[in-house]
Design a protein around this motif. Structure first.
Motif, mmCIF file in Angstrom:
data_model
loop_
_atom_site.group_PDB
_atom_site.id
_atom_site.type_symbol
_atom_site.label_atom_id
_atom_site.label_comp_id
_atom_site.label_asym_id
_atom_site.label_seq_id
_atom_site.Cartn_x
_atom_site.Cartn_y
_atom_site.Cartn_z
ATOM 1 N N LYS A 199 0.920 -1.048 0.079
ATOM 2 C CA LYS A 199 -0.026 0.192 0.077
ATOM 3 C C LYS A 199 1.059 1.192 0.046
ATOM 4 O O LYS A 199 0.585 2.306 -0.671
ATOM 5 C CB LYS A 199 -0.826 -0.075 1.199
ATOM 6 N N THR A 202 2.175 2.095 -3.635
ATOM 7 C CA THR A 202 1.208 2.633 -4.326
ATOM 8 C C THR A 202 0.826 4.033 -4.031
ATOM 9 O O THR A 202 0.497 4.855 -4.900
ATOM 10 C CB THR A 202 -0.088 2.023 -4.306
ATOM 11 N N SER A 205 3.125 6.581 -5.958
ATOM 12 C CA SER A 205 3.117 6.399 -7.303
ATOM 13 C C SER A 205 3.544 7.470 -8.192
ATOM 14 O O SER A 205 3.546 8.831 -7.612
ATOM 15 C CB SER A 205 1.712 5.822 -7.826
#
Length: 248
Positions: A199, A202, A205
């Motif tokens: 997590k 991400t 990103s």
């Protein structure tokens, strides 16, 4: 203090005390990013793998470390266990992926749990060998004379004597499993099954590269379970890590 700094403060200057402290990043990480779900997934994977590792690791270390058990190819088994530990984790990724894909388990958390077991089990066995080998055999002989079974000797006589070692491997295995990223990114396919490291990856990103507040908040929160575990087991951990020191 990027966690409580505004976006403008994070990009404008580096300061220990933000000019306008805010908790919106911490709130957003739970309300928008649903960070509680990765925390629950990580805890489930870590707890399950840790339980399996302790059950099998302590049993194997006890059998291989005590002279009362005549195990064939003992040295070869120890070398094999050590090789599993020293090989890079990526070496097992493809075989595990093929096995789990053929078994239809890629959509579950089981591949990640088994991968964490593969990583930590050799470590627990080798770490605990020294503790079990250091327990005097006279203690076991006395228990056998009193009519205790082998399981009773192991569970009620030997294990309480190696609690410092168990505490040490528990916290180290917990940290290793909690922070593991490689197998998570390979086996986990659904966002609802993301663990904390996945997590956090991400969050950082291309689209959210400047959301430093969210990234910092997620990283800070992910440290809390490890810190609490370390504080809770600190005394046993220090005793375990220094149990092999030379004493005069």
């Amino acid at each position: 203090m990027t966690v409580i700094a505004t976006q403008a403060d994070s990009l404008a200057k580096v300061s220990l005390v933000p000019s306008a402290p805010t908790w919106k990043h911490v709130i957003s990480i739970f309300t928008v990013e649903r960070y509680m779900l990765p925390l629950a997934n990580s805890f489930m994977v870590t707890a399950a793998s840790l339980l399996i590792v302790l059950v099998f690791g302590l049993s194997c270390a006890y059998v291989l470390g005590r002279r009362s058990f005549r195990v064939k190819f003992r040295n070869a088994l120890l070398v094999w266990v050590l090789l599993v530990r020293v090989l890079p984790p990526i070496a097992f990724a493809l075989p595990l992926y093929i096995l789990m894909n053929d078994a239809g388990l890629l959509s579950t958390k089981l591949p990640v749990i088994l991968a964490h077991v593969l990583i930590n089990l050799p470590f627990v066995i080798w770490f605990m060998l020294a503790f079990f080998s250091g327990v005097p055999e006279e203690i076991e002989e006395s228990a056998r004379v009193d009519g205790a079974s082998e399981f009773t000797i192991f569970a009620k006589v030997i294990v309480p004597l190696v609690v410092p070692g168990i505490a040490a491997v528990t916290i180290l295995s917990f940290m290793d499993s909690w922070n593991e990223y490689l197998y998570s990114v390979i086996f986990i396919q659904s966002p609802d099954s993301f663990t904390v490291p996945l997590k956090l990856a991400t969050l950082n990103s291309e689209q959210e590269l400047t959301e430093w507040g969210k990234v910092a908040s997620g990283g800070m929160i992910s440290m809390i379970p490890v810190l609490l575990t370390a504080v809770f087991m600190q005394r046993h951990l220090m005793n375990g890590l220094t149990a092999g020191a030379v004493k005069e």
